[in-house]
Design a protein around this motif. Structure first.
Motif: not given
Length: 334
Positions: A109-111, A125, A127, A159, A161
């Motif tokens: 699910d992380d970008h 990262r 989340t 997010f 981060t």
């Protein structure tokens, strides 16, 4: 109907698409930064006349910027490449978008974001702390009176981060909050719309707010302007045009473009009990992109203070202002 993670990926039948990441970060010593990493895809030909890898189906542009808030210095970079030969692309099946060595991709699910240019870089990262927010009505964010001048538009508004940021050759461990927008469509704006003012705000009480107003050539605000208020649990409430006002304050004149940007704003949302004051972290956060989109715009970190009834609120976010210099944005996005 949106479905995730599928809809993070590219939507090739549409002509215009972008993935927009903006965030506010802080080092262990308290040094503060804003960052922007944006990937644009513009469809040139859905069915190129040749099967050659050199045929142009999509053009990919990207913007990367870091705002060093302590130094009040702004560092912006751009890239322009075609798809087909691997220099840039956006995967239509599995979320990965890239332009040379700048990249956004999904891991669970992380970008994950990576970009490096001219002594400045991010490796982050992200989340998600809230579910995806769908803007507009039934997944459609109307941008004009004409049917079809609209976009599919969603955000991940908060997010958590962490990662590395390099500024002027110094690498720092950073943490903070990031906002992600993804929009895709074929015709966004109308001829008389000259630009927009867009706010993404993350309040310290856990709420998030997106607002945009479309400015018309006659000085009026287009009734397609809109917003979304997201509570701390992730529940989204649409904010209609008559439910908010954006009043520009002090303006800064760019010595490069000559544009006058309001870097201070007042936001009034009486139905929701919010009155907010917005100010740019510093004035000069203007991007000039002659080698990619050709657009000159202001995109920068902001600080927010205000009231929710009798309660004080504060936060941070990002502000984008287009159409203050250069070509009419309505013509560009038709």
């Amino acid at each position: 109907r949106f479905s995730f993670p599928r809809d993070h990926a590219a939507h090739e039948p549409y002509r215009i698409e972008w993935w927009y990441y903006t965030g506010n970060l802080q080092s262990k010593s308290g040094r503060r930064f804003g960052f922007q990493l944006t990937f644009f895809r513009t469809g040139i030909s859905l069915e190129p006349s040749t099967a050659s890898a050199w045929a142009v189906r999509d053009i990919h542009m990207a913007h990367f910027a870091i705002s060093d808030i302590e130094d009040e210095s702004f560092h912006a970079f751009e890239k322009l490449n075609r798809s087909g030969i691997g220099w840039a692309g956006a995967d239509p099946v599995r979320y990965r978008v890239w332009n040379e060595d700048w990249e956004a991709r999904l891991e669970g699910d992380d970008h994950l974001l990576d970009a490096r240019e001219g002594g400045y870089s991010i490796s982050l990262r992200l989340t998600p702390g809230k579910p995806v927010v769908i803007h507009g009505e039934n997944g459609i964010s109307q941008k004009g009176r004409t049917t079809g001048n609209a976009s599919h538009y969603y955000s991940i508004t908060r997010f958590s981060t962490s990662g590395k940021l390099m500024a002027g050759g110094e690498e720092l461990d950073v943490t903070g909050l990031t906002w992600m927008d993804h929009e895709f469509g074929t015709s966004f704006l109308e001829q008389g719309q000259v630009g927009w003012d867009w706010f993404s705000i993350q309040l310290d009480d856990g709420r998030d707010l997106m607002l945009f107003q479309l400015r018309r050539a006659d000085g009026s605000i287009d009734p397609s302007s809109s917003g979304t208020l997201i509570d701390e649990g992730g529940r989204a409430t649409r904010v209609d045009p008559g439910e908010f006002s954006l009043l520009p304050g002090r303006a800064w004149r760019s010595p490069e473009s000559g544009a006058n940007y309001p870097t201070q704003w007042s936001i009034d949302m009486p139905r929701h009990g919010l009155r907010l004051k917005v100010r740019g972290a510093f004035d000069n956060q203007e991007l000039r992109t002659p080698e990619s989109t050709g657009v000159t715009y202001w995109e920068g970190s902001i600080a927010v203070e205000g009231e929710d009834g009798s309660r004080t609120v504060s936060g941070r976010g990002y502000l984008e202002m287009t159409g203050y210099s250069g070509q009419n944005m309505g013509a560009l996005f038709r």
